[in-house]
Enzyme design. Structure first.
Site, PDB file in Angstrom:
ATOM      1  N   GLY A 105      -4.631 -18.087  20.925  1.00  0.00           N
ATOM      2  CA  GLY A 105      -4.114 -17.235  19.863  1.00  0.00           C
ATOM      3  C   GLY A 105      -2.618 -17.013  19.884  1.00  0.00           C
ATOM      4  N   GLU A 106      -1.922 -17.441  20.947  1.00  0.00           N
ATOM      5  CA  GLU A 106      -0.475 -17.263  21.009  1.00  0.00           C
ATOM      6  C   GLU A 106       0.215 -18.095  19.932  1.00  0.00           C
ATOM      7  OE1 GLU A 106       1.157 -18.158  24.806  1.00  0.00           O
ATOM      8  OE2 GLU A 106      -0.224 -16.836  25.894  1.00  0.00           O
ATOM      9  N   ASP A 141       3.047  11.359  -6.301  1.00  0.00           N
ATOM     10  CA  ASP A 141       3.126  12.378  -5.249  1.00  0.00           C
ATOM     11  C   ASP A 141       4.585  12.790  -5.090  1.00  0.00           C
ATOM     12  OD1 ASP A 141       4.327  10.347  -3.724  1.00  0.00           O
ATOM     13  OD2 ASP A 141       2.441   9.818  -2.768  1.00  0.00           O
ATOM     14  N   ARG A 194      -3.017  14.045   0.951  1.00  0.00           N
ATOM     15  CA  ARG A 194      -3.735  12.916   1.550  1.00  0.00           C
ATOM     16  C   ARG A 194      -4.760  13.435   2.538  1.00  0.00           C
ATOM     17  NH1 ARG A 194      -3.918   7.719   1.815  1.00  0.00           N
ATOM     18  NH2 ARG A 194      -2.134   7.466   0.407  1.00  0.00           N
ATOM     19  N   THR A 212      -4.371   0.939  -1.004  1.00  0.00           N
ATOM     20  CA  THR A 212      -5.814   0.957  -1.281  1.00  0.00           C
ATOM     21  C   THR A 212      -6.136   1.320  -2.718  1.00  0.00           C
ATOM     22  OG1 THR A 212      -6.041   3.302  -0.697  1.00  0.00           O
ATOM     23  CG2 THR A 212      -6.244   1.685   1.101  1.00  0.00           C
ATOM     24  N   LYS A 241      -0.153  16.069  -4.738  1.00  0.00           N
ATOM     25  CA  LYS A 241      -1.233  15.336  -4.070  1.00  0.00           C
ATOM     26  C   LYS A 241      -1.325  15.727  -2.605  1.00  0.00           C
ATOM     27  CE  LYS A 241      -0.580  11.456  -1.997  1.00  0.00           C
ATOM     28  NZ  LYS A 241      -0.157  10.081  -1.657  1.00  0.00           N
ATOM     29  N   THR A 279      -4.200   6.525  -4.233  1.00  0.00           N
ATOM     30  CA  THR A 279      -3.181   7.394  -4.823  1.00  0.00           C
ATOM     31  C   THR A 279      -3.114   7.217  -6.337  1.00  0.00           C
ATOM     32  OG1 THR A 279      -1.837   7.473  -2.812  1.00  0.00           O
ATOM     33  CG2 THR A 279      -0.700   7.892  -4.888  1.00  0.00           C
ATOM     34  N   ASP A 297       5.622   3.884  -7.989  1.00  0.00           N
ATOM     35  CA  ASP A 297       5.586   4.152  -6.552  1.00  0.00           C
ATOM     36  C   ASP A 297       6.212   2.979  -5.835  1.00  0.00           C
ATOM     37  OD1 ASP A 297       5.077   5.597  -4.272  1.00  0.00           O
ATOM     38  OD2 ASP A 297       2.920   5.757  -4.577  1.00  0.00           O
ATOM     39  N   HIS A 339       9.620   2.784   2.353  1.00  0.00           N
ATOM     40  CA  HIS A 339       8.906   4.008   1.969  1.00  0.00           C
ATOM     41  C   HIS A 339       9.825   5.216   1.858  1.00  0.00           C
ATOM     42  CE1 HIS A 339       5.379   6.438   1.351  1.00  0.00           C
ATOM     43  NE2 HIS A 339       5.662   7.199   2.392  1.00  0.00           N
TER      44      HIS A 339
END
Length: 313
Positions: free
Chosen positions: A39-40, A169, A194, A223, A192, A226, A218, A130
């Site tokens: 996996g490396e 939000d 969360r 998902t 809002k 919001t 936003d 963000h």
């Protein structure tokens, strides 16, 4: 002697990198990113970058840790073969929401920033992280670019006197104000709370939305919870339909597609900071940030100002 611009488009940002290089009229630097049986990951660059001004374009989108490690390996390979200057262009910074410590939780934004800084970058570029305060987590110079003008231009085709820009939000209020200023329409916001990573609760809409057509804005859509909560609050407040959404980063994880398909959305506008996997959503419209990134790279290379490309602090 002027240093040559070289762009490496990491595995998370191949298509965006092709657009950036096309705008710069260069070819992406070739490399291999392979995995060992355990996996490396290992990176090998197939072009000399000795003495070059190198830009590594790689979003730290899901799978976040894999893409972050690829960014670090690309940086290490470039440093070891003599790159003159190294800039990380991170269209989407995956840990930006973990910018505040509560209870006994880790401060993921700071940890990720430390790791990236340790790779030896001379400068970083992010797009609509963000929070603008994210710059304080990095010990190297950072240009925080914004895609708002590009998305506002795309949204303008369906804006009229009954439109209103809505922040879903409190955290998106400054972003909504930027859109409202570009589009010359009023703004409102949703209060809002969360509940957890997948669920939110909308309490009230602050501002006049009755009979108006909302454009929810936003920095990201993860998902869809919001947006779903904001649509519910807007309906309860008497807003008109259909509703439009504009986001810089469309992650569309979990049940996002299912949620969005049942909402009364006329348009879902996003950028290509994150590679969007199929199936496509019928409302989804993609605006490329390739020209924004190419302009930032060109100006940085020639030590010109990026002030008009940056997000407001």
């Amino acid at each position: 002697m002027e240093h040559q611009i070289t762009v490496l488009a990491g595995p998370a940002s191949v298509n965006l990198g092709a657009g950036v290089c096309e705008s710069l009229r260069i070819s992406p630097a070739p490399y291999d990113c392979r995995r060992f049986p355990d996996g490396e990951a290992q990176v090998e660059i197939h072009k000399s970058v000795r003495g070059h001004d190198v830009y590594i374009l790689q979003a730290t989108s899901p799978p976040v840790e894999e893409h972050l490690m690829q960014l670090l390996l690309l940086a290490d390979a470039c440093r070891r073969v003599g790159a003159s200057r190294l800039t990380a262009v991170i269209p989407y910074f995956g840990y930006a929401r973990q910018e505040r410590r509560t209870a006994r939780r880790s401060l993921g934004a700071r940890v990720a920033a430390n790791i990236i800084a340790s790779a030896g970058f001379d400068r970083l570029m992010l797009i609509d992280a963000h929070t603008p305060a994210i710059e304080g987590f990095f010990d190297v110079p950072l240009d925080h670019l914004t895609a708002v003008p590009l998305l506002a231009r795309a949204a303008a085709t369906s804006i009229h006197e009954r439109s209103v820009v809505v922040a879903p939000d409190l955290g998106a209020v400054k972003l909504a104000r930027a859109y409202a200023n570009h589009l010359h329409v009023p703004m409102a916001f949703v209060h809002k709370t969360r509940l957890n990573g997948d669920a939110v609760e909308a309490h009230a809409v602050i501002g006049d939305v009755r009979g108006r057509l909302p454009l929810i804005v936003d920095d990201m859509l993860s998902t869809g919870a919001t947006i779903e909560a904001a649509v519910g609050a807007l309906r309860a407040a008497g807003a008109a339909e259909p509703i439009s959404v504009a986001v810089t980063h469309a992650l569309l994880v979990g049940r996002a597609r299912e949620i969005l398909q049942r909402l009364p959305l006329a348009r879902l506008m996003a950028t290509d900071t994150v590679a969007i996997e199929p199936p496509a959503l019928p409302q989804l419209e993609i605006t490329s940030v390739a020209s924004l990134v190419a302009t930032a790279i060109r100006r940085n290379h020639y030590d010109e100002s990026l002030a008009d490309l940056r997000a407001s602090a």
